[in-house]
Design an enzyme around this catalytic site. Structure first.
Site, PDB file in Angstrom:
ATOM      1  N   LYS A 153       0.856  -1.190   0.000  1.00 46.69           N
ATOM      2  CA  LYS A 153       0.000   0.000   0.000  1.00 46.69           C
ATOM      3  C   LYS A 153       0.888   1.235   0.000  1.00 46.69           C
ATOM      4  O   LYS A 153       1.448   1.615   1.023  1.00 46.69           O
ATOM      5  CB  LYS A 153      -0.941   0.056   1.203  1.00 46.69           C
ATOM      6  N   THR A 208       0.451   6.654  13.465  1.00 41.81           N
ATOM      7  CA  THR A 208      -0.132   5.535  12.712  1.00 41.81           C
ATOM      8  C   THR A 208       0.536   4.217  13.111  1.00 41.81           C
ATOM      9  O   THR A 208      -0.133   3.185  13.232  1.00 41.81           O
ATOM     10  CB  THR A 208       0.017   5.761  11.187  1.00 41.81           C
ATOM     11  N   GLY A 209       1.848   4.260  13.319  1.00 38.90           N
ATOM     12  CA  GLY A 209       2.577   3.040  13.688  1.00 38.90           C
ATOM     13  C   GLY A 209       2.052   2.444  14.987  1.00 38.90           C
ATOM     14  O   GLY A 209       1.865   1.227  15.099  1.00 38.90           O
ATOM     15  N   GLU A 226       9.000   1.450  10.922  1.00 32.62           N
ATOM     16  CA  GLU A 226      10.043   2.465  10.664  1.00 32.62           C
ATOM     17  C   GLU A 226       9.354   3.808  10.807  1.00 32.62           C
ATOM     18  O   GLU A 226       8.608   4.222   9.925  1.00 32.62           O
ATOM     19  CB  GLU A 226      10.602   2.316   9.242  1.00 32.62           C
ATOM     20  N   CYS A 261      13.068  10.944   7.319  1.00 33.32           N
ATOM     21  CA  CYS A 261      12.935  10.461   8.694  1.00 33.32           C
ATOM     22  C   CYS A 261      14.188  10.781   9.482  1.00 33.32           C
ATOM     23  O   CYS A 261      14.123  11.066  10.670  1.00 33.32           O
ATOM     24  CB  CYS A 261      12.659   8.970   8.704  1.00 33.32           C
TER      25      CYS A 261
HETATM   26  P1  NAD Z   1       1.522   8.381   7.825  1.00 38.55           P
HETATM   27  O1  NAD Z   1       1.615   7.659   9.128  1.00 38.55           O
HETATM   28  O2  NAD Z   1       0.575   9.508   7.716  1.00 38.55           O
HETATM   29  O3  NAD Z   1       1.139   7.357   6.652  1.00 38.55           O
HETATM   30  C1  NAD Z   1       1.926   6.235   6.337  1.00 38.55           C
HETATM   31  C2  NAD Z   1       1.087   5.200   5.637  1.00 38.55           C
HETATM   32  O4  NAD Z   1       0.108   4.703   6.543  1.00 38.55           O
HETATM   33  C3  NAD Z   1       0.310   5.716   4.427  1.00 38.55           C
HETATM   34  O5  NAD Z   1       0.369   4.737   3.414  1.00 38.55           O
HETATM   35  C4  NAD Z   1      -1.091   5.884   4.965  1.00 38.55           C
HETATM   36  O6  NAD Z   1      -2.104   5.786   3.998  1.00 38.55           O
HETATM   37  C5  NAD Z   1      -1.166   4.714   5.936  1.00 38.55           C
HETATM   38  N1  NAD Z   1      -2.171   4.844   6.996  1.00 38.55           N
HETATM   39  C6  NAD Z   1      -2.624   5.978   7.575  1.00 38.55           C
HETATM   40  N2  NAD Z   1      -3.535   5.676   8.540  1.00 38.55           N
HETATM   41  C7  NAD Z   1      -3.638   4.313   8.565  1.00 38.55           C
HETATM   42  C8  NAD Z   1      -4.406   3.402   9.323  1.00 38.55           C
HETATM   43  N3  NAD Z   1      -5.251   3.810  10.265  1.00 38.55           N
HETATM   44  N4  NAD Z   1      -4.250   2.083   9.100  1.00 38.55           N
HETATM   45  C9  NAD Z   1      -3.384   1.636   8.165  1.00 38.55           C
HETATM   46  N5  NAD Z   1      -2.639   2.459   7.382  1.00 38.55           N
HETATM   47  C10 NAD Z   1      -2.769   3.778   7.594  1.00 38.55           C
HETATM   48  O7  NAD Z   1       3.015   8.846   7.486  1.00 38.55           O
HETATM   49  P2  NAD Z   1       3.550   9.651   6.215  1.00 38.55           P
HETATM   50  O8  NAD Z   1       3.113  11.078   6.316  1.00 38.55           O
HETATM   51  O9  NAD Z   1       3.252   8.924   4.965  1.00 38.55           O
HETATM   52  O10 NAD Z   1       5.123   9.574   6.427  1.00 38.55           O
HETATM   53  C11 NAD Z   1       5.840  10.498   7.174  1.00 38.55           C
HETATM   54  C12 NAD Z   1       6.357   9.851   8.440  1.00 38.55           C
HETATM   55  O11 NAD Z   1       7.092   8.662   8.105  1.00 38.55           O
HETATM   56  C13 NAD Z   1       7.326  10.732   9.201  1.00 38.55           C
HETATM   57  O12 NAD Z   1       7.049  10.643  10.579  1.00 38.55           O
HETATM   58  C14 NAD Z   1       8.690  10.088   8.880  1.00 38.55           C
HETATM   59  O13 NAD Z   1       9.681  10.358   9.835  1.00 38.55           O
HETATM   60  C15 NAD Z   1       8.340   8.644   8.787  1.00 38.55           C
HETATM   61  N6  NAD Z   1       9.332   7.880   8.015  1.00 38.55           N
HETATM   62  C16 NAD Z   1      10.170   7.012   8.662  1.00 38.55           C
HETATM   63  C17 NAD Z   1      11.136   6.320   7.968  1.00 38.55           C
HETATM   64  C18 NAD Z   1      12.096   5.392   8.662  1.00 38.55           C
HETATM   65  O14 NAD Z   1      12.802   4.652   7.983  1.00 38.55           O
HETATM   66  N7  NAD Z   1      12.161   5.387   9.987  1.00 38.55           N
HETATM   67  C19 NAD Z   1      11.249   6.499   6.587  1.00 38.55           C
HETATM   68  C20 NAD Z   1      10.374   7.384   5.935  1.00 38.55           C
HETATM   69  C21 NAD Z   1       9.416   8.065   6.669  1.00 38.55           C
END
Ligand code: NAD
Length: 455
Positions: A153, A208-209, A226, A261
């Site tokens: 996804k 979200t995580g 991550e 990130c």
């Molecule tokens: P996000 O949490 O908004 O979304 C991430 C994904 O989760 C998307 O595909 C979204 O559609 C999905 N999602 C959202 N709500 C959900 C739910 N309730 N159930 C299942 N899936 C759901 O994050 P984002 O804005 O896409 O990414 C930015 C964040 O990611 C920042 O905090 C960044 O630091 C982090 N990030 C971390 C790493 C790493 O390797 N540690 C790498 C890249 C980004």
């Protein structure tokens, strides 16, 4: 579902999102496909992955343009990302045989003992938009190499890129059903959480995580997270070249418009080099050009998501209200449309300000003066996140003394904002769970089976 170009605010595509029913069908197909895929030899699976990598290269111009138009990164950075993803695939191609092959533990005696590494089954890869190629490849390439099927996804802000990836897998000869793209936002993500999948691998925000971890806990299947960071960097007073350090810090903070990130999010500077560092940082910042991602001179495109404009502005206003001072802010004219933000550097900051404690994920940076290494280490550690930490110093011993105190998955000496496929990539605390890349990132997608064999 509308795909909007953040640089122009125009609709570039309209897609139909998947529903719980279509996602359940994808799962059924993946389940059948996975059994056949796992029966192929590792060499056969790696051969298809190699073709996928070659196709990434062959279609890099289109891929970069698509990525740039749906999330706003400068075209050259999008090309760099595709190239970086290919390097990571190279790592998996080189090391999968070694770490996925059966191991003989006790080769002689009455009971022969060995270990095999079996795929998990059908896994979900719920991904982010900021580096869709890199964070995608970290998960789905080792997962496929190990014989899993993947329900991928992409973020709703990188869906066209995700669909293009699926087309390349098909071209590369990956059997149907082994890699399916689930189109949609949180609703589609939720549907994946409701299915009986064999593993969940997520890249995205802490919020979200955490939700995903809570929701899938009862399934007792592997979970990889991550997540975000608030990564600190310390400039000690023994740095040899303040100008080079300032340039590296600026790039670490502003590359990808700060939407990384592991972007440098807060800087602590020893008082003896504070003024010199600020001068050098402000001088380096004059190179920043905000504009269209398609323009070759642009260093910073638009932000990818509109709500982030107000969020960053809120952090800046909160800091200014509490006494922060502007060291530098972009002075050029911004394009009329699009989610453009003027990058900013702030001094006189402290940990009472949101800017220094909550993830910014944008081109804003606070720089705080510290008296000594102890003060720097205490401030660096003052965060619930644990992704990376960096020290610039001419002394390895001095840097190591600080870095070993950091509860982070990664530490840097005289570098920052860097990921290597050779090393495990992991976060601690609110930055995540589990590892991608390195040996651990290959073993994350298999389960060991212990064989006790008596004649
Ligand atoms: P996000 O949490 O908004 O979304 C991430 C994904 O989760 C998307 O595909 C979204 O559609 C999905 N999602 C959202 N709500 C959900 C739910 N309730 N159930 C299942 N899936 C759901 O994050 P984002 O804005 O896409 O990414 C930015 C964040 O990611 C920042 O905090 C960044 O630091 C982090 N990030 C971390 C790493 C790493 O390797 N540690 C790498 C890249 C980004």
């Amino acid at each position: 579902m509308l795909i909007i170009n953040p640089a122009t605010e125009t609709v570039i595509a309209t897609l139909t999102p998947d529903t719980p029913e279509t996602i359940a069908n994808q799962y059924k197909m993946a389940k059948t496909a996975q059994t056949n895929w796992a029966e192929k030899s590792l060499a056969q699976r790696l051969a298809i992955i190699e073709v996928f990598s070659e196709l990434l290269d062959a279609e890099k111009e289109t891929l970069a343009l698509t990525l740039s138009s749906e999330m706003g990164k400068p075209l050259q950075e999008a090309l760099n990302e595709v190239q970086g993803a290919r390097q990571r695939i190279g790592f998996f191609l080189q090391n999968s045989q070694r770490w996925l092959s059966a191991e003989s533990i006790t080769p002689t005696g009455g009971t022969l003992e060995h270990v095999t590494y079996e795929p998990l089954g059908v896994i979900a890869n719920i991904s982010a938009w900021n580096y869709p190629f890199l964070v995608g490849v970290n998960v789905y390439v080792p997962a496929l190499a190990a014989g899993n099927a993947v329900l991928y996804k992409p973020s709703e802000h990188a869906t066209l890129t995700g669909l293009h990836m699926a087309a390349l897998w098909q071209k590369a000869g990956l059997p149907e059903g082994c890699f399916s793209v689930v189109v949609g936002d949180a609703t589609a993500g939720e549907a994946l959480l409701n299915l009986p999948l064999d593993g969940y691998f997520f890249t995205g925000s802490y919020r979200t995580g955490k939700h995903i971890a809570e929701k899938v806990a009862g399934k007792l299947v592997p979970l990889g997270l991550e997540l975000g960071g608030k990564d600190p960097l310390y400039v000690a007073d023994d740095v040899l070249n303040v100008k080079l350090v300032a340039e590296a810090v600026l790039e670490g903070a502003f590359y990808n418009n700060g939407q990384s990130c592991c972007a440098v999010e807060r800087v602590y500077v020893h008082h003896a080099v504070y003024t010199a560092f600020l001068d050098a940082l402000a001088a380096a910042a004059t190179q920043v050009v905000v504009g269209s991602p398609l323009d070759k001179t642009t260093t910073n495109g638009p932000l990818s998501r509109k709500p982030q404009l107000a969020f960053l502005q809120g952090q800046v206003e909160d800091a200014l209200l509490k006494g922060a001072q502007v060291l530098w802010q972009y002075q050029g004219t911004l394009p009329q449309n699009g989610y453009f933000f003027k990058p900013i550097l702030l001094t006189n900051v402290n940990h009472d300000m949101r800017l220094m404690t909550e993830e910014s994920f944008g081109p804003v940076l606070g720089i705080q003066l510290v008296e000594n290494d102890e003060a720097a280490a205490a401030l660096m550690a003052d965060t619930p996140y644990g992704l990376t930490a960096s020290v610039y110093s001419s002394s390895a011993a001095r840097a190591e003394n600080i870095l070993k105190q950091m509860a982070t998955g990664t530490v840097y000496w005289n570098c920052c904002d860097r990921v290597s496929a050779n090393l495990p990539w992991s976060g601690r605390g609110q930055s995540g769970l589990g590892s991608t890349l390195g040996f651990e990132g290959i073993r994350s997608f298999v389960q060991p089976k212990a064989w006790h064999m008596r004649k």
